[in-house]
Design a protein around this motif. Structure first.
Motif, PDB file in Angstrom:
ATOM      1  N   PHE A 237       0.856  -1.189   0.000  1.00 25.22           N
ATOM      2  CA  PHE A 237       0.000   0.000   0.000  1.00 25.22           C
ATOM      3  C   PHE A 237       0.892   1.239   0.000  1.00 25.22           C
ATOM      4  N   LEU A 238       0.668   2.153  -0.932  1.00 21.01           N
ATOM      5  CA  LEU A 238       1.582   3.261  -1.164  1.00 21.01           C
ATOM      6  C   LEU A 238       1.084   4.599  -0.640  1.00 21.01           C
ATOM      7  N   GLU A 239      -0.135   4.632  -0.096  1.00 24.53           N
ATOM      8  CA  GLU A 239      -0.655   5.888   0.455  1.00 24.53           C
ATOM      9  C   GLU A 239      -0.288   6.009   1.932  1.00 24.53           C
ATOM     10  N   SER A 240      -0.888   6.968   2.623  1.00 24.86           N
ATOM     11  CA  SER A 240      -0.539   7.235   4.028  1.00 24.86           C
ATOM     12  C   SER A 240      -1.334   6.340   4.963  1.00 24.86           C
ATOM     13  N   ILE A 241      -0.641   5.844   6.000  1.00 26.88           N
ATOM     14  CA  ILE A 241      -1.274   5.027   7.036  1.00 26.88           C
ATOM     15  C   ILE A 241      -0.973   5.659   8.393  1.00 26.88           C
ATOM     16  N   MET A 242      -2.004   5.908   9.176  1.00 24.42           N
ATOM     17  CA  MET A 242      -1.820   6.366  10.554  1.00 24.42           C
ATOM     18  C   MET A 242      -2.154   5.201  11.476  1.00 24.42           C
ATOM     19  N   ASP A 243      -1.156   4.730  12.226  1.00 21.94           N
ATOM     20  CA  ASP A 243      -1.320   3.568  13.081  1.00 21.94           C
ATOM     21  C   ASP A 243      -1.961   3.932  14.409  1.00 21.94           C
ATOM     22  N   PHE A 244      -2.365   2.878  15.145  1.00 20.77           N
ATOM     23  CA  PHE A 244      -2.999   3.058  16.448  1.00 20.77           C
ATOM     24  C   PHE A 244      -2.065   3.760  17.422  1.00 20.77           C
ATOM     25  N   GLU A 245      -0.751   3.475  17.350  1.00 25.35           N
ATOM     26  CA  GLU A 245       0.205   4.111  18.247  1.00 25.35           C
ATOM     27  C   GLU A 245       0.203   5.625  18.054  1.00 25.35           C
ATOM     28  N   SER A 246       0.122   6.065  16.813  1.00 26.90           N
ATOM     29  CA  SER A 246       0.082   7.503  16.546  1.00 26.90           C
ATOM     30  C   SER A 246      -1.242   8.109  16.989  1.00 26.90           C
ATOM     31  N   ILE A 247      -2.332   7.360  16.824  1.00 28.49           N
ATOM     32  CA  ILE A 247      -3.642   7.857  17.248  1.00 28.49           C
ATOM     33  C   ILE A 247      -3.682   8.061  18.759  1.00 28.49           C
ATOM     34  N   SER A 248      -3.097   7.116  19.496  1.00 24.35           N
ATOM     35  CA  SER A 248      -3.213   7.134  20.957  1.00 24.35           C
ATOM     36  C   SER A 248      -2.139   7.961  21.644  1.00 24.35           C
ATOM     37  N   SER A 249      -1.036   8.257  20.950  1.00 22.86           N
ATOM     38  CA  SER A 249       0.130   8.821  21.634  1.00 22.86           C
ATOM     39  C   SER A 249      -0.177  10.133  22.347  1.00 22.86           C
ATOM     40  N   PHE A 250      -0.834  11.094  21.669  1.00 25.61           N
ATOM     41  CA  PHE A 250      -1.063  12.388  22.291  1.00 25.61           C
ATOM     42  C   PHE A 250      -2.166  12.330  23.343  1.00 25.61           C
ATOM     43  N   TYR A 251      -3.011  11.292  23.306  1.00 29.55           N
ATOM     44  CA  TYR A 251      -3.976  11.127  24.396  1.00 29.55           C
ATOM     45  C   TYR A 251      -3.262  10.673  25.669  1.00 29.55           C
ATOM     46  N   LEU A 252      -2.205   9.883  25.516  1.00 29.34           N
ATOM     47  CA  LEU A 252      -1.585   9.223  26.659  1.00 29.34           C
ATOM     48  C   LEU A 252      -0.365   9.946  27.207  1.00 29.34           C
ATOM     49  N   ILE A 253       0.293  10.772  26.396  1.00 31.84           N
ATOM     50  CA  ILE A 253       1.588  11.302  26.809  1.00 31.84           C
ATOM     51  C   ILE A 253       1.486  12.186  28.045  1.00 31.84           C
ATOM     52  N   GLU A 583       6.175   6.853  -4.193  1.00 37.28           N
ATOM     53  CA  GLU A 583       5.294   7.036  -5.336  1.00 37.28           C
ATOM     54  C   GLU A 583       5.341   5.818  -6.269  1.00 37.28           C
ATOM     55  N   GLY A 584       5.381   4.645  -5.659  1.00 37.80           N
ATOM     56  CA  GLY A 584       5.288   3.390  -6.414  1.00 37.80           C
ATOM     57  C   GLY A 584       6.600   2.827  -6.890  1.00 37.80           C
ATOM     58  N   GLU A 585       7.704   3.558  -6.764  1.00 34.91           N
ATOM     59  CA  GLU A 585       8.998   3.067  -7.229  1.00 34.91           C
ATOM     60  C   GLU A 585       9.938   2.854  -6.038  1.00 34.91           C
ATOM     61  N   LYS A 586      10.765   1.804  -6.174  1.00 34.88           N
ATOM     62  CA  LYS A 586      11.662   1.453  -5.073  1.00 34.88           C
ATOM     63  C   LYS A 586      12.994   2.180  -5.221  1.00 34.88           C
ATOM     64  N   ARG A 587      13.459   2.756  -4.103  1.00 29.81           N
ATOM     65  CA  ARG A 587      14.747   3.417  -4.062  1.00 29.81           C
ATOM     66  C   ARG A 587      15.509   2.929  -2.828  1.00 29.81           C
ATOM     67  N   THR A 588      16.834   2.904  -2.951  1.00 28.15           N
ATOM     68  CA  THR A 588      17.695   2.488  -1.851  1.00 28.15           C
ATOM     69  C   THR A 588      18.437   3.696  -1.301  1.00 28.15           C
ATOM     70  N   PHE A 589      18.407   3.863   0.018  1.00 26.91           N
ATOM     71  CA  PHE A 589      19.029   5.004   0.671  1.00 26.91           C
ATOM     72  C   PHE A 589      20.046   4.534   1.708  1.00 26.91           C
ATOM     73  N   ILE A 590      21.039   5.372   1.950  1.00 26.04           N
ATOM     74  CA  ILE A 590      22.000   5.180   3.034  1.00 26.04           C
ATOM     75  C   ILE A 590      21.552   6.042   4.218  1.00 26.04           C
ATOM     76  N   ILE A 591      21.478   5.453   5.393  1.00 18.76           N
ATOM     77  CA  ILE A 591      21.074   6.208   6.580  1.00 18.76           C
ATOM     78  C   ILE A 591      22.241   7.083   7.023  1.00 18.76           C
ATOM     79  N   SER A 592      22.078   8.397   6.852  1.00 23.33           N
ATOM     80  CA  SER A 592      23.156   9.344   7.189  1.00 23.33           C
ATOM     81  C   SER A 592      22.994   9.931   8.585  1.00 23.33           C
ATOM     82  N   GLY A 593      21.807   9.849   9.151  1.00 17.84           N
ATOM     83  CA  GLY A 593      21.579  10.444  10.461  1.00 17.84           C
ATOM     84  C   GLY A 593      20.368   9.848  11.152  1.00 17.84           C
ATOM     85  N   ILE A 594      20.344   9.971  12.469  1.00 19.28           N
ATOM     86  CA  ILE A 594      19.206   9.530  13.291  1.00 19.28           C
ATOM     87  C   ILE A 594      18.849  10.693  14.206  1.00 19.28           C
ATOM     88  N   TYR A 595      17.573  11.070  14.226  1.00 17.20           N
ATOM     89  CA  TYR A 595      17.125  12.230  14.996  1.00 17.20           C
ATOM     90  C   TYR A 595      15.958  11.843  15.882  1.00 17.20           C
TER      91      TYR A 595
END
Length: 802
Positions: A237-253, A583-595
């Motif tokens: 599935f290539l569109e946006s998905i909002m998971d349960f964790e994201s739905i509940s996070s601001f209620y619980l934080i 957008e439907g095409e596969k690309r490979t990336f190198i992880i340059s940073g973690i934030y």
């Protein structure tokens, strides 16, 4: 038994003020402990109950990229067993709104075409207003989060900007919309009448989008459904998905933060109360040492004497625990109500759980107190009548005390060189070591709690100064596109380039990246699909203040930086490769940073615009322009000028305004419990130091009588004692400042790490921290000064004769 009751009553009557304060201390300990238990018992329960009541979504699918056919996806999920889905909801996006003549920035709206009920998923509950199947024509339903944040009520008129036109719609109801109704969120679904929706948006350019919610009978099995979807359709599935964790996070934080703080402080308060009761009882025994020796010589057994103290303090505990337990129910209800206000209706009664646990905690507290009383009162078994009558203490304690007070260090190095007033204060502290240690620990604890609360609130209120460390940009101004159809990026770019006050401009958009969680990382045998919200910047991330915890932000077309939780879920480190469908095409990336980022719980990533253009050369879908200026002090003026020019299609505001619109509510919610905790600890500091000073002064009554007989005034003696306590509290408060500033935030990071923040960005205002820490010192000084009033009533003649 009559002798025990008579002696217990005598002790209670003799020290009325001291016993009153001990009862108040037990009451406050019970209040804080039981309140923390109730809040922890209700953390998440209100959300879970409302999510269950509305049959809320576990996942929200948003079709805004045009990469999947909404009807095809809807039909596939409708055919699945164990999954319930909402209707396919049509919507248009807006981000311009005016209420009571003021523009509301940083609020993104989904203008929904309301489908008549029944709905299987995400049923709307009416918090206020008249219930109906759809809004009346000319009116809308808004979520509780939006209504609470901007004080919008039923009957108010809200003005929605749609480019060149403005929609004037009346609020006919406020509804609980669980997926998009969390506190301090910047998205909201506005429910319109179908006719209004068609008439108001039918003539506008732009594309209609769709969304749908899905509720799984067993949410843990959702990955197997997505695996089957990928297998049967041949692509993830290539569109946006909002998971349960994201739905509940601001209620619980917020509840998680309040619960953590309260349980920690509750335990600290309980320990302080137990130590204080033990200290008070030890000193009460020491003060009555001679009397106990005489009673034993007259035939009263050790068991009877122990029972005397147990009866006395057990009665005080029972009297104090019961009102503390009752008060905790009211305080916890108040805190829970403000923290889950977006889940409350006008006609529903707030159901509080955990009352039984609170009662159990109160009884356990009572048992602990009585147990401590028995342990400390048992020391009377070792009292020898002859030594008690002669020394007023055991012979060994008398020799040790004499050695400590007559040591060369005390007489030659300290007492021989300091002024008399200093010597009296130091002597009081050295001779009463246990009470001195207690006061030191108490002032340190009070200062650490006060400073910690101040630092947390300051860090949230000052989030504009540490925005980059929360995962946001650090640009001076943001231009938010309101109407993409009428907005001209080229025109704004030209205006910004011509303005000599502007130094840099960067355009940011968003795309969804789909990757797979390897089977060795996930709990399932097959790989799971995983949706990343990707920020796409046309410009350099470093120019606009984006920070990373490790590594650096992407600079090349094949680089990506990802959030800490995304890295954890994917088991990725710096330098690893990650494959994404964009957008439907596969690309490979190198992880340059973690934030780290609080938005999207750090389940996100950052790539360059060139990376997206390698897939779609025509990509130009930016919705925000970051603007840096030469003089940040001119940000409001420049933003106002640009906003006036582009107000038909964009909302241009300062970064501080954007962040304040998000986090002002969080600071408001946290302010009440933090203020309550601070006041409690100030009050406890006063009570305990009053008690300890009163006890030590009574023990030293003969010494102070001698001081008065040789010409020292009561005021000078009191000032000397208070000066010693002030110096001790200064040392304790100094340590407390650093504990509250560094140690306690480390504990809070353990709670926030699940929400994407592993290093809390602190705003340290030294002036404010030192001032707030002085409140504990002030309570200590006042408590000591008031306790020393007894010195005024001491008769030098009688004390010397004694």
């Amino acid at each position: 038994m009559a002798v025990i009751l008579k002696l217990g009553h005598s002790y209670l009557r003799k020290n009325k003020t001291q016993n009153l304060f001990i009862a108040l201390l037990i009451l406050l300990s019970t209040l804080l402990v039981c309140t923390s238990v109730i809040i922890l018992a209700n953390t998440g329960n209100q959300f879970k109950e409302m999510h269950s009541r509305t049959n809320g979504s576990h996942q929200i699918l948003t079709f805004d990229k045009g990469l999947n056919d909404p009807q095809t996806v809807y039909d596939w999920w409708a055919a699945q067993n164990g999954v319930q889905i909402s209707p396919l909801l049509a919507y248009r996006t807006l981000s311009g709104i005016t209420f009571e003549g003021k523009d509301i920035a940083n609020l993104y709206l989904y203008m929904m075409n309301t489908t008549p009920p029944p709905w299987k998923v995400d049923q709307l509950l009416f918090a206020s207003g008249q219930e109906s199947s759809t809004p009346a024509q000319g009116s809308v339903w808004i979520p509780t989060s939006m209504a609470n944040s901007y004080n919008i009520t039923v009957g108010d008129t809200v003005h929605f900007k749609t480019g060149t036109a403005v929609l004037h719609l009346t609020v006919s109801a406020v509804v609980i919309d669980v997926p998009y109704g969390a506190p301090f969120t910047n998205t909201a679904r506005i429910w319109m009448h179908p006719t209004d929706y068609e008439n108001d948006f039918g003539t506008f350019a732009g594309k209609e989008h769709y969304m749908m919610g899905m509720h799984f009978d067993d949410y843990d099995s959702h990955s197997s459904y997505w695996d089957r979807y990928t297998t049967e359709t041949g692509a993830p599935f290539l569109e946006s998905i909002m998971d349960f964790e994201s739905i509940s996070s601001f209620y619980l934080i917020i509840n998680q933060m309040i619960g953590f703080i309260m349980i920690f402080l509750g335990v600290v308060m309980l320990l302080i109360a137990l130590i204080t009761i033990g200290f008070t009882l030890s000193d009460a025994i020491l003060a009555n040492y001679k009397t106990i020796g005489i009673l034993k010589s007259l035939g009263l057994t050790s068991r009877h004497i122990v029972s005397t103290y147990v009866v006395q303090y057990a009665l005080l505990s029972i009297i104090a625990v019961l009102p503390g337990l009752v008060l905790s129910m009211f305080v916890s209800r108040f805190i829970i109500r403000i923290s889950v206000s977006s889940l409350q209706t006008d006609h529903a009664h707030l159901v509080i759980e955990g009352i039984g646990m609170a009662v159990f905690s109160g009884l356990l507290l009572l048992v602990l107190i009585i147990g401590f009383i028995v342990i400390y009162a048992s020391k009377t078994r070792m009292i020898e009548p002859a030594q008690a009558i002669r020394y007023g203490m055991s012979e060994r304690d008398n020799m040790r005390l004499a050695g400590r007070m007559n040591s060369p260090l005390a007489n030659r190095v300290l007492f021989g060189r300091f002024p008399v007033s200093w010597v009296i204060g130091l002597r009081n502290l050295i001779k009463n070591r246990k009470s001195s240690v207690l006061m030191l620990l108490l002032t340190m604890t009070a200062a650490s709690v006060l400073v910690f609360g101040y630092v947390v609130l300051s860090s949230i209120n000052g989030i504009d100064r540490t925005a980059a460390k929360w995962g946001y940009d650090n640009a001076n101004i943001a231009a938010i596109v309101v109407d993409k159809m009428t907005f001209s990026r080229a025109e704004m770019q030209h205006v910004l380039e011509e303005d000599s006050r502007i130094t840099a401009v960067g355009w940011r958009g968003n795309v969804t990246g789909i990757t797979l969680i390897p089977s060795d990382v996930s709990s399932d045998a097959a790989s799971q699909s995983f949706s990343l919200n990707l920020s796409v910047l046309d410009g350099r991330y470093t120019d606009f203040g984006f920070e990373t915890l490790r590594g650096h932000n992407p600079e090349r077309v094949n680089e990506i930086s990802i959030g800490v939780n995304a890295a954890k879920r994917l088991n990725k480190q710096l330098g690893d490769l990650i494959e994404l469908y964009i957008e439907g095409e596969k690309r490979t990336f190198i992880i340059s940073g973690i934030y780290q980022a609080i938005s999207n719980m750090s389940l996100s990533g950052r790539i360059t615009a060139e990376a997206v253009r390698s897939v779609n050369p025509d990509y130009d879908d930016a919705d925000v322009a970051f603007i840096n200026i030469i003089k940040p002090s001119q940000a409001e003026v420049i933003a106002a000028q640009l906003n006036e020019r582009f107000k038909a299609s964009a909302s241009i505001v300062t970064q501080k305004m954007l962040l304040d619109s998000l986090y002002a509510e969080a600071a408001h919610i946290l302010m009440y419990p933090m203020a309550l905790f601070g006041l409690l600890f100030i009050l406890v500091t006063f009570i305990i130091i009053f008690i300890t000073c009163r006890i030590s002064i009574r023990k030293e009554s003969r010494t102070y009588g001698i001081h008065k007989s040789i010409g020292m005034t009561s005021g000078r003696i009191r000032s000397s004692i208070t000066l010693g306590v002030a110096g001790l509290s200064l040392i304790g408060s100094t340590f407390g400042v650093f504990v509250g500033m560094y140690l306690l935030p480390l504990l809070l990071e353990k709670v926030l790490s699940g929400y994407g923040i592993v290093q809390i960005p602190l705003v340290l205002n030294w002036g404010g921290m030192l001032l707030i820490a002085c409140l504990g010192m002030l309570a200590a000084v006042i408590g000591c000064w008031l306790a020393s009033r007894e010195i005024r009533q001491m008769s030098p003649r009688m004390l010397v004769i004694e």
